[in-house]
Design an enzyme around this catalytic site. Structure first.
Site, mmCIF file in Angstrom:
data_model
loop_
_atom_site.group_PDB
_atom_site.id
_atom_site.type_symbol
_atom_site.label_atom_id
_atom_site.label_comp_id
_atom_site.label_asym_id
_atom_site.label_seq_id
_atom_site.Cartn_x
_atom_site.Cartn_y
_atom_site.Cartn_z
ATOM 1 N N SER A 8 -15.599 31.058 48.316
ATOM 2 C CA SER A 8 -14.795 31.252 46.942
ATOM 3 C C SER A 8 -14.893 30.742 45.941
ATOM 4 C CB SER A 8 -13.682 32.380 47.292
ATOM 5 O OG SER A 8 -13.391 33.076 46.185
ATOM 6 N N HIS A 31 -18.619 34.321 47.377
ATOM 7 C CA HIS A 31 -17.982 35.041 47.354
ATOM 8 C C HIS A 31 -17.793 35.335 46.080
ATOM 9 C CE1 HIS A 31 -15.377 38.106 49.975
ATOM 10 N NE2 HIS A 31 -13.849 37.954 48.673
ATOM 11 N N ASP A 33 -14.767 36.884 43.358
ATOM 12 C CA ASP A 33 -13.597 37.895 43.795
ATOM 13 C C ASP A 33 -14.094 38.962 42.055
ATOM 14 O OD1 ASP A 33 -12.644 37.347 46.404
ATOM 15 O OD2 ASP A 33 -12.242 35.441 45.395
ATOM 16 N N MET A 35 -11.404 41.139 40.124
ATOM 17 C CA MET A 35 -9.624 41.088 39.860
ATOM 18 C C MET A 35 -9.288 41.995 38.530
ATOM 19 S SD MET A 35 -8.357 38.371 41.359
ATOM 20 C CE MET A 35 -8.444 36.979 42.575
ATOM 21 N N HIS A 64 -16.410 41.007 46.078
ATOM 22 C CA HIS A 64 -14.386 41.402 46.538
ATOM 23 C C HIS A 64 -14.651 41.915 44.888
ATOM 24 C CE1 HIS A 64 -10.380 41.030 48.537
ATOM 25 N NE2 HIS A 64 -11.569 42.054 48.256
ATOM 26 N N MET A 66 -11.458 43.461 43.643
ATOM 27 C CA MET A 66 -9.849 44.250 43.672
ATOM 28 C C MET A 66 -9.441 44.813 42.256
ATOM 29 S SD MET A 66 -8.548 40.274 45.162
ATOM 30 C CE MET A 66 -10.340 39.579 44.929
ATOM 31 N N MET A 135 -7.531 41.678 54.840
ATOM 32 C CA MET A 135 -7.651 40.264 53.880
ATOM 33 C C MET A 135 -6.491 39.867 55.326
ATOM 34 S SD MET A 135 -8.325 40.039 51.173
ATOM 35 C CE MET A 135 -7.299 39.043 50.622
ATOM 36 N N ASP A 171 -10.231 37.047 55.080
ATOM 37 C CA ASP A 171 -10.598 36.588 53.141
ATOM 38 C C ASP A 171 -9.345 36.023 53.003
ATOM 39 O OD1 ASP A 171 -10.616 35.337 51.033
ATOM 40 O OD2 ASP A 171 -11.161 37.167 50.147
#
Length: 215
Positions: A8, A31, A33, A35, A64, A66, A135, A171
């Site tokens: 990540s 990966h 993330d 957000m 991913h 979020m 998660m 994760d």
């Protein structure tokens, strides 16, 4: 079992993503993330950064999301070049339509669930997804401890997947002390942040995690 290790970049150097990705050639995917500061109480980066990473990374991207309103935004990340786009079941108003839009744009469609989210509504829909992300911490921040209660949830999803071509990703808190248990429960795709980028030799860390997961 095919084992996939996804470092990540939440734990990488935000000023030198390309250089850090070059240090993990043994990884299967990167990966990313995303957000928005609303769905989770943290803010990282968005579509322009992912587009740039897709243009420059030698490794495929697993994004991913979020974020709030993934129904609106998810397809754009697939069109930007991500191989996998995962959104949260808790945030999607139309998860099936969103998954189909991701697939139509050429990416694998993933759905993620928080540690307390009931799985009953998700498991009958597995044919609509290419990845389920369980998660193993509350999403939003790296460096959290793996929740042991996640192991039964992983095992339950694995039983429901059966022989489908659906990746089972975990994760949160994954490292040498926890990855074997997650693999034994049925996970095959592992996101690791500080356990990779926090090490002097990130690629050696990737290879160690793969071995511990049975790959």
């Amino acid at each position: 079992m095919v084992v996939r290790i996804e470092p990540s970049i939440l734990s990488a150097d935000f000023t030198a993503f390309a250089a850090d990705i070059a240090r993990i050639p043994s990884a299967d995917l990167v990966h990313c993330d995303v957000m928005d500061g609303h769905f989770v109480p943290n803010l990282t980066f968005g579509l322009p950064m992912v587009q740039r990473l897709a243009d420059t990374s030698a490794l495929p991207l697993d994004v991913h999301l979020m974020i709030e309103d993934p129904d609106r935004w998810a397809r754009g990340y697939a069109e930007a070049g991500a191989q996998v786009v995962t959104f949260h079941a808790e945030a999607a108003a139309s998860p099936i339509a969103t998954a189909r839009a991701i697939r139509a744009a050429g990416a694998r469609a993933g759905v993620a669930v928080k540690p307390a989210t009931d799985l009953d509504g998700l498991l009958p829909l597995l044919d609509e997804f290419d990845q389920v992300l369980v998660m193993t911490v509350e999403p939003g921040f790296g460096g959290q401890a793996f929740l042991p209660s996640s192991l039964e949830r992983i095992a339950r999803v694995r039983r429901a997947i059966g022989d489908r071509d659906v990746w089972l990703q975990v994760d949160g808190g994954l490292g040498p002390e926890t990855i074997a248990d997650a693999a034994a429960a049925g996970a095959d795709t592992f996101v690791a942040g500080s356990a990779v980028f926090g090490q002097d030799d990130p690629d050696a860390a990737v290879q160690r995690l793969r071995a511990l997961a049975g790959g």
